[in-house]
Write an enzyme that holds these catalytic residues in place. Structure first.
Site, PDB file in Angstrom:
ATOM      1  N   GLU A 274       0.833  -1.209   0.000  1.00  0.00           N
ATOM      2  CA  GLU A 274       0.000   0.000   0.000  1.00  0.00           C
ATOM      3  C   GLU A 274       0.870   1.263   0.000  1.00  0.00           C
ATOM      4  OE1 GLU A 274      -2.656   1.478  -0.312  1.00  0.00           O
ATOM      5  OE2 GLU A 274      -4.377   0.191   0.047  1.00  0.00           O
TER       6      GLU A 274
ATOM      7  N   ASP B 278      -9.911   1.483  -4.163  1.00  0.00           N
ATOM      8  CA  ASP B 278      -8.879   1.559  -3.122  1.00  0.00           C
ATOM      9  C   ASP B 278      -8.168   2.905  -3.249  1.00  0.00           C
ATOM     10  OD1 ASP B 278      -6.726   0.927  -1.284  1.00  0.00           O
ATOM     11  OD2 ASP B 278      -7.113  -1.183  -1.652  1.00  0.00           O
TER      12      ASP B 278
ATOM     13  N   ARG C   5      -7.853   1.155  13.129  1.00  0.00           N
ATOM     14  CA  ARG C   5      -6.459   1.451  12.808  1.00  0.00           C
ATOM     15  C   ARG C   5      -6.455   2.535  11.744  1.00  0.00           C
ATOM     16  NH1 ARG C   5      -5.005  -0.286   7.755  1.00  0.00           N
ATOM     17  NH2 ARG C   5      -5.834  -2.241   6.912  1.00  0.00           N
TER      18      ARG C   5
ATOM     19  N   GLU D  36     -13.090  -4.346   9.183  1.00  0.00           N
ATOM     20  CA  GLU D  36     -13.648  -3.972   7.879  1.00  0.00           C
ATOM     21  C   GLU D  36     -15.165  -4.128   7.834  1.00  0.00           C
ATOM     22  OE1 GLU D  36     -11.528  -6.036   4.802  1.00  0.00           O
ATOM     23  OE2 GLU D  36      -9.563  -5.366   5.511  1.00  0.00           O
TER      24      GLU D  36
ATOM     25  N   ASN E 130     -10.000   5.433   2.226  1.00  0.00           N
ATOM     26  CA  ASN E 130      -8.894   5.246   1.296  1.00  0.00           C
ATOM     27  C   ASN E 130      -8.685   6.483   0.439  1.00  0.00           C
ATOM     28  OD1 ASN E 130      -7.063   2.956   0.928  1.00  0.00           O
ATOM     29  ND2 ASN E 130      -8.912   1.691   1.000  1.00  0.00           N
TER      30      ASN E 130
END
Length: 294
Positions: free
Chosen positions: A16, A195, A99, A120, A147
């Protein structure tokens, strides 16, 4: 037709947050689940990896050559030369199941980042901006997975992704970082999830699709104008780099793949690159709030 090349088949579990370092001509990115920070030299193809004290969720370059890294529960300074992490500020101490997640630096040198439910599922994540004094200020709330914060070239529009809701939102943003006029910019159809993303010099938005095996490019009015296909399913984010800002570096992930998918997708989790038909925007560096004075 654009053909991505896997330039580092490292097999990241959740690669990421790539950022481009103009100073050392390298890409820095993270593997959230394996708690690692990675560096890939565009000139020499040399690689480096550092362990992080908890999940590194994003990395942002600063004006003094260090980085601010979002770990699981807070913001840390990361010195790549020493491989050391120094805590700067805790984030969301009252939201223990969360987080941090994706982040970016805007053209004024301010850091934006999001948080998410680590499971999630619950809409407990939020979007934050760090102000001039280093205070973390909430700008939007109610996300299960945040995101991709990104900004238009004219600095008037902020884009932000609701990954679980398969929606990329656009906001009006003023010079103080205040958001207004939230509206759906893109709604992704099917089973893929939007994303991370990046904006090019023409103001077009490149959106990585987790589970979609591609990056889609959209004009500033929301029309899809291009697709870049990859040989793996989970595409997470891209950054434009190189001297001409036309090399796109792309992170991918093995996370969520079945055993049989991992066998088939041998390059999943690799770092990819492709040449873009247009340049991207320059990589911004953090100069406000958490940046050291020079």
């Amino acid at each position: 037709m654009i053909s991505p090349e896997c330039i580092w088949p490292l097999g990241a579990e959740l690669g990421e947050g790539p950022v481009w370092s103009r100073i050392d001509k390298a890409v820095y990115f993270v593997d959230i689940k394996r708690k690692q920070v990675h560096r890939y030299s565009a000139e020499t193809r040399e690689t480096m990896t550092w362990p992080a004290p908890s999940e590194p969720c994003f990395i942002a370059p600063t004006s003094d050559g260090s980085f601010v890294c979002g770990l699981r529960r807070g913001l840390y300074r990361f010195d790549a030369r020493a491989g050391a992490f120094e805590k700067l500020v805790d984030v969301e101490p009252e939201r223990g199941a969360n987080r941090l997640n994706d982040g970016f630096v805007d053209p004024t040198g301010h850091l934006w980042f999001g948080s998410m439910d680590d499971a999630e599922n619950a809409p407990t994540g939020a979007l934050y901006r760090v102000d001039e004094k280093g205070k973390v200020q909430m700008r939007d709330d109610g996300y299960a997975i945040t995101n991709g914060p990104a900004m238009s070239p004219d600095r008037r529009t902020l884009y932000h992704t609701d990954t679980l809701g398969r929606t990329v939102y656009a906001f009006d943003v003023d010079e103080r970082g205040a958001l207004s006029n939230k509206r759906a910019f893109i709604r992704v159809q099917g089973t893929a999830h939007p994303d991370g993303m990046a904006v090019d010099a023409q103001g077009c938005l490149w959106i990585a699709l987790f589970g979609g095996g591609c990056i889609e490019r959209y004009s500033s009015d929301g029309a899809q104008i291009d697709t870049v296909a990859f040989p793996c399913s989970n595409i997470t984010k891209l950054v434009f780099g190189g001297d001409d800002l036309r090399t796109a570096y792309v992170t991918t992930a093995q996370k969520g793949l079945s055993a049989s998918q991992r066998e088939r997708e041998t390059l999943a989790g690799g770092l990819f690159a492709f040449r873009s038909p247009v340049p991207g925007l320059p990589q911004n560096v953090l100069t406000r709030g958490l940046a050291r004075s020079r």
